[in-house]
Design a protein around this motif. Structure first.
Motif, PDB file in Angstrom:
ATOM      1  N   VAL A 190      -6.923 -14.081 -28.210  1.00 23.85           N
ATOM      2  CA  VAL A 190      -7.951 -14.802 -27.449  1.00 23.85           C
ATOM      3  C   VAL A 190      -7.329 -16.068 -26.865  1.00 23.85           C
ATOM      4  N   GLY A 194     -11.546 -17.862 -23.712  1.00 21.21           N
ATOM      5  CA  GLY A 194     -12.261 -16.845 -24.474  1.00 21.21           C
ATOM      6  C   GLY A 194     -13.032 -17.449 -25.641  1.00 21.21           C
ATOM      7  N   GLU A 198     -16.961 -17.333 -25.841  1.00 26.69           N
ATOM      8  CA  GLU A 198     -17.566 -16.640 -26.977  1.00 26.69           C
ATOM      9  C   GLU A 198     -18.565 -17.535 -27.715  1.00 26.69           C
ATOM     10  N   PRO A 210     -13.894  -8.716 -27.095  1.00 24.65           N
ATOM     11  CA  PRO A 210     -12.525  -8.811 -26.571  1.00 24.65           C
ATOM     12  C   PRO A 210     -12.337  -7.903 -25.355  1.00 24.65           C
ATOM     13  N   ARG A 360     -12.180 -12.461 -22.899  1.00 25.65           N
ATOM     14  CA  ARG A 360     -13.520 -12.141 -23.396  1.00 25.65           C
ATOM     15  C   ARG A 360     -14.424 -11.713 -22.239  1.00 25.65           C
TER      16      ARG A 360
END
Lengths: 563, 196
Positions: A190, A194, A198, A210, A360
């Motif tokens: 990540v 990301g 998230e 992911p 993401r």
């Protein structure tokens, strides 16, 4: 300068030793295009024992020559079609006069667009194949079901993941369609974007996961894992970790000893005989001499713009309005996917220029509620495809001066900036199309490509809706500064879809459910042109799944003597 | 370029990272390709063209550089001047932007005539004060001469050094961009210790 001193690579031949055929020798298949679909078909058919010639317009560029120089890649068009050689025109509607505008961008080298793509590889969902039945008619569009369902596609999606190499985490999104196998390699690490994406998405009750990527997170089948150099979007991968056709399937095709990848070969006509069967493909070689490759069957995988153009260039007394065009729909229903970006700057460095573009994704808005009053759906992802030059010239917020000290100060936000990208469905509208320009010619004297495109009003509403969600997300992430631009009509296309659509009815489609043209029994079309609807962006995964499926059917038919 | 500087380190790091995640069989098969990529990257780095003019006259260059230096000024940190933007522009007009030579030649006189029109006592743009130069550029925004110099100045500040600009990578340092050929996580502040 190094780039200038190198030999011009337009005529460069294959790096690896490979079989060569004389054009006069009748091979089993000639495939036009070596990209996402053409590469898969070449591998599958040569592995099955057939003699294959792939005609590729562009050069073979060794990975060591992939450049990080943005000017080489974006301005000198090292990897894409060059409008100085192949100019195009554009108009919004058939009533408008087409003006010079090079709206269609595609990969023009061995590997095609899969060399420079960003490599987002989510599968289409079940709904994508049956949405017309579920949702009902949408007036003024050619909205239709596919002649194939997700359940039929699933084994081929799995095949793509394992054959070309896709990283990801199975069952990480509650919206994902069912799958028979996990991903062959784990997801990429990540990135800061990301993590921010998230956390904010979870705060809002959404479901980030992911990103599935056609980029290897570790070595796989003799290929290297990603070194996180950060040049995925728009660039070629020097280490072969990006699962382009060039890095994955084409070497396998060559190793069969039955497949020739013929570079600098610009197909301009599919020839047909008095029985209405295809006999081969006429093309210009590196010296612009006309050549003709004989073949028992012809497959066009030239992309969703060049495949219909080639059919329209192949008209004859038997096929007066273009080859395989008895429906009159060749080139029509062009879909390019809606796209929009929201930018945000944070307090600490994200260094988004490192590693893959996207880590993401979320699919909470894949199917928008019909109660909103318009059709649509899409995905959001955390990304950053901004090289320094693209950032400096193309990312400026409207409230920052474009030059002087304030501009220079703003440039310093580069390492602290990320993007949320919105990817959206496009409706198939018959007037949106690829056709031949009636006046303009390319450097070979062929009629130039003409793009006609205006986003359906629902497409623009979808993109606006997704943009609002992206803004909501970045505000929930407590970004220091968030900015975007108004949603507007698109005139550039990199996703080239729907122009030779699949279907069971020859009156409303060009190819059948197995990519055979309704009109010419030994002519197959397989690339983005086969799409019936656009998905929600990220079409290459589905293009390759279709190609594996087509190859299986074509192999079986050819073995029965049915091609 | 100094052989003990970052180049060799970069190359070594690149090779180590590239090989780090792979098995021995892969390494023996792919060593040549990796080496070629690394050598190519290193070769590109060494190919920074010399700071001399090929296309533009000294006088043209002085006018263009003066404008570039207002677009990205050198106030306390390197700007267009230190990045060698003028050499980038000259090189661009000799290579990928050769078709814009004519546009420069035709529109450059406007820089002077606009300066004289707004500030009759000043004969050349490059001889005007910074405030006067800013006023002239503001008046020319949207015109071909401004837009040409603008785009090329930004490019020359942020491009790869072998294009003649971004000398000493001052543009990249300014924006916090690291051109190492390979990286490993964590990449930034927010992904430290949060790998899912």
């Amino acid at each position: 300068m190094v780039a200038q001193n190198r030999p011009r690579s337009s005529a460069r031949q294959a790096m690896n030793p490979q079989v060569t055929y004389k054009p006069s020798e009748e091979v089993d298949f000639v495939i036009v295009g070596s990209g996402a679909a053409g590469g898969v078909l070449a591998k599958e058919l040569s592995t099955a024992g057939f003699k294959v010639v792939v005609l590729e317009q562009g050069p073979w560029i060794p990975p060591g020559e992939f450049s990080h120089d943005e000017i080489r890649v974006f301005l000198e068009r090292q990897l894409t079609n060059d409008s100085r050689q192949q100019p195009q025109t554009f108009r919004k509607t058939p009533q408008d006069k087409a003006e010079m505008h090079n709206g269609v961008i595609y990969g023009r080298l061995v590997g095609g667009g899969s060399v420079h793509f960003t490599a987002n590889y989510w599968r289409f969902h079940e709904i994508d194949f049956v949405e017309r039945s579920r949702r009902g008619e949408i007036p003024g569009t050619g909205f239709a079901d596919w002649p194939v369902t997700y359940a039929e596609m699933e084994p081929y999606y799995t095949k793509v993941e394992w054959e070309v190499g896709v990283s990801g985490l199975a069952a990480s999104s509650p919206f994902d369609p069912p799958r028979s196998q996990p991903y062959p390699v784990p997801p990429m690490p990540v990135k800061s974007s990301g993590v921010i994406f998230e956390r904010a998405a979870r705060k809002l009750g959404w479901h980030p996961f992911p990103a599935p990527l056609a980029i290897l997170s570790q070595s796989y089948r003799g290929r290297a894992g990603c070194v996180h150099c950060g040049r995925c979007e728009g660039f070629g991968c020097e280490v072969g970790a990006k699962s382009s056709s060039l890095a994955s399937v084409i070497p396998v095709a060559q190793q069969t000893g039955r497949c020739e990848i013929r570079t600098a070969s610009y197909a301009y006509r599919v020839e047909t005989n008095a029985q209405g069967r295809a006999t081969g493909v006429a093309y210009f070689d590196a010296r612009r001499q006309a050549q003709f490759q004989k073949a028992r069957a012809v497959i066009l995988s030239a992309n969703g713009a060049e495949t219909p153009r080639l059919l329209l260039l192949s008209s004859s007394p038997y096929f007066p309005q273009g080859l395989a065009n008895s429906s009159g729909l060749v080139g029509k229903h062009l879909m390019i996917n809606g796209y929009h970006e929201v930018y945000a700057t944070f307090d600490e460095p994200l260094n988004e220029y490192k590693s893959v573009a996207v880590s993401r994704v979320l699919h909470d808005f894949y199917e928008l509620d019909p109660k909103l009053g318009f059709y649509g759906g899409g995905g959001l992802d955390a990304r950053f495809g901004m090289t320094p030059l693209r950032f400096g010239l193309g990312a400026l917020p409207t409230d920052v001066p474009r030059w002087g000290k304030a501009y220079k100060d703003w440039l310093e936000s580069y390492s602290r900036t990320m993007i949320v990208a919105c990817h959206a469905a496009s409706l198939p509208v018959e007037a949106n199309s690829i056709s031949l320009d009636s006046e303009l010619k390319d450097a070979w004297g062929l009629p130039a490509m003409r793009m006609t495109y205006r986003d359906h009003p629902d497409d623009l509403k979808t993109v606006s809706y997704l943009s609002d969600r992206a803004l909501e997300l970045m505000n929930a992430a407590k970004a220091r500064k968030v900015w975007t631009w108004p949603v507007h009509d698109q005139s550039f296309a990199v996703h080239l879809l729907g122009t030779c659509r699949m279907g069971n009815d020859p009156k409303t489609s060009i190819v059948d459910a197995h990519h055979r043209t309704h009109d010419v029994p030994n002519l197959f079309l397989c690339d983005g042109s086969s799409f019936v609807t656009s998905g929600r962006g990220q079409p290459t995964m589905t293009i390759q799944a279709l190609a594996f499926r087509a190859a299986e059917e074509i192999t079986a038919t050819a073995r029965r003597g049915g091609v | 370029m100094n052989p003990t500087s970052g180049n060799d380190l970069d190359r070594r790091r690149f090779l180590l990272t590239a090989l780090g995640g792979a098995g021995g069989a892969w390494a023996s098969v792919h060593w040549p390709a990796i080496l070629e990529a690394a050598q190519h990257a290193a070769h590109m780095r060494e190919a920074v063209p010399p700071a001399k003019l090929e296309v533009l006259s000294a006088e043209q260059a002085a006018e263009i550089e003066a404008a570039a230096c207002r677009i990205i000024p050198s106030d306390g940190s390197p700007g267009a001047r230190e990045a060698g933007v003028i050499y980038f522009i000259d090189r661009a007009l000799a290579t990928f932007a050769a078709d814009q030579r004519e546009a420069y030649a035709q529109s450059l006189p406007l820089l002077q005539s606009k300066t004289r029109e707004m500030f009759p006592s000043v004969s050349k743009f490059s001889q005007a004060s910074p405030d006067q130069q800013d006023a002239v550029l503001k008046a020319l925004e949207g015109q071909p001469i401004f837009e040409l110099i603008y785009a090329h100045t930004v490019m020359g500040f942020l491009c790869v050094p072998e294009r003649g600009g971004n000398r000493g990578k001052v543009g990249w340092k300014q924006i916090g961009f690291d051109d190492s050929p390979a990286f490993a996580p964590p990449f930034g502040y927010y992904d430290r210790g949060d790998r899912t």
